[in-house]
Design a protein around this motif. Structure first.
Motif, PDB file in Angstrom:
ATOM      1  N   CYS A  69      55.876  50.696  77.552  1.00  0.00           N
ATOM      2  CA  CYS A  69      56.770  50.275  76.453  1.00  0.00           C
ATOM      3  C   CYS A  69      56.025  49.535  75.348  1.00  0.00           C
ATOM      4  CB  CYS A  69      57.890  49.401  76.990  1.00  0.00           C
ATOM      5  SG  CYS A  69      57.364  47.755  77.531  1.00  0.00           S
ATOM      6  N   LYS A  99      54.803  46.253  75.871  1.00  0.00           N
ATOM      7  CA  LYS A  99      55.024  44.820  76.052  1.00  0.00           C
ATOM      8  C   LYS A  99      53.725  44.022  76.102  1.00  0.00           C
ATOM      9  CE  LYS A  99      54.991  45.260  80.990  1.00  0.00           C
ATOM     10  NZ  LYS A  99      53.546  44.960  80.945  1.00  0.00           N
ATOM     11  N   GLN A 129      52.469  43.434  72.658  1.00  0.00           N
ATOM     12  CA  GLN A 129      53.291  42.460  71.935  1.00  0.00           C
ATOM     13  C   GLN A 129      53.102  41.043  72.475  1.00  0.00           C
ATOM     14  OE1 GLN A 129      54.814  43.010  69.121  1.00  0.00           O
ATOM     15  NE2 GLN A 129      54.139  45.156  69.219  1.00  0.00           N
ATOM     16  N   ILE A 166      60.964  44.875  75.596  1.00  0.00           N
ATOM     17  CA  ILE A 166      60.555  45.917  74.654  1.00  0.00           C
ATOM     18  C   ILE A 166      61.091  47.233  75.208  1.00  0.00           C
ATOM     19  CG2 ILE A 166      58.641  46.938  73.394  1.00  0.00           C
ATOM     20  CD1 ILE A 166      59.008  43.890  72.969  1.00  0.00           C
ATOM     21  N   GLY A 206      61.357  49.277  70.924  1.00  0.00           N
ATOM     22  CA  GLY A 206      59.929  49.512  71.072  1.00  0.00           C
ATOM     23  C   GLY A 206      59.434  50.818  70.495  1.00  0.00           C
ATOM     24  N   ILE A 236      57.391  45.848  65.336  1.00  0.00           N
ATOM     25  CA  ILE A 236      57.873  45.206  66.562  1.00  0.00           C
ATOM     26  C   ILE A 236      57.419  43.753  66.614  1.00  0.00           C
ATOM     27  CG2 ILE A 236      57.770  45.224  69.087  1.00  0.00           C
ATOM     28  CD1 ILE A 236      57.274  48.280  68.859  1.00  0.00           C
ATOM     29  N   VAL A 295      59.794  40.477  66.982  1.00  0.00           N
ATOM     30  CA  VAL A 295      59.626  39.469  68.027  1.00  0.00           C
ATOM     31  C   VAL A 295      59.558  38.080  67.409  1.00  0.00           C
ATOM     32  CG1 VAL A 295      58.000  38.557  69.741  1.00  0.00           C
ATOM     33  CG2 VAL A 295      58.571  40.993  69.736  1.00  0.00           C
TER      34      VAL A 295
END
Length: 210
Positions: A15, A17, A20, A136, A188, A195, A199
């Motif tokens: 995804c 994550k 991020q 995400i 996502g 993204i 966030v």
């Protein structure tokens, strides 16, 4: 931003994550905050050894109960040894996965009773929950296409198949609906930069950059 807080990033494999979580940690650090970036399972010497057992594709015979207890053992050590002391010291702890992964993967994915997972997780964590969680979210097909493009050898969990990951994704979304104050769902499928801004914006709305 709150001093001494615990932020987690979640989502199905592929995804984005981890990317991020890294970008958010860098942004918090650049803003002058003490940052501790970590991951689960792992984060400490003991928990990393448990991680190696969990993700090794050679351990395909591992039962769901064994898998659950290993994750919880790693989490208990990680929390006591690293996360709690860092938060107490005023750090922003940013963790790639935490307890919501257990409910999504072992609960919705493996079919273990959620009530049991809640009880065992509470014992492992002492009731210590993240202050803010980002999920995400991407379609399973998108996640699998990304992982295929990376040509990365699948670990034991990633080899679970699309049906398994659809249950996990649905689980994550159910968890978000049940805890809207803590869990923020981020699309996502957008670019990495978009993204990251979403966030940051959601963290700001939650008061982390007040």
């Amino acid at each position: 931003m709150k001093k001494g807080c615990f932020v987690t990033f979640e989502g199905i494999d592929g995804c984005g994550k981890s990317t991020q979580a890294k970008l958010f940690a860098e942004r918090c650090g650049a803003a002058g905050y003490q940052v501790v970036a970590t991951r689960e399972p792992g984060g400490t010497a003991i928990a990393e050894k448990i991680r190696s057992l969990l993700i090794d594709p050679a351990h395909s015979e591992m039962g769901s109960e064994c898998e659950l207890l290993l994750y919880l053992a790693a989490r208990a050590q990680h929390l006591r040894e690293k996360i709690e002391p860092a938060v107490a010291d005023g750090a922003v702890v940013i963790c790639d996965r935490f307890q919501d992964a257990t409910f999504a993967y072992q609960g919705f994915g493996r079919g273990l009773p959620l009530e049991l997972l809640q009880s065992l997780n509470a014992f492992a964590t002492g009731g210590n929950n993240p202050d803010l969680t980002f999920i995400i979210d991407v379609p399973v097909e998108t996640a699998f296409a990304r992982m295929s493009a990376m040509k990365k050898k699948q670990d034991r969990l990633e080899a679970g198949g699309e049906t398994f990951f659809r249950r996990i994704r649905e689980g994550y979304l159910s968890l978000a609906m049940a805890s809207p104050d803590r869990i923020q769902v981020i699309d996502g499928t957008a670019s990495v930069e978009v993204i990251a801004e979403q966030v940051y914006s959601q963290a700001n709305k939650c008061g982390f950059f007040a």
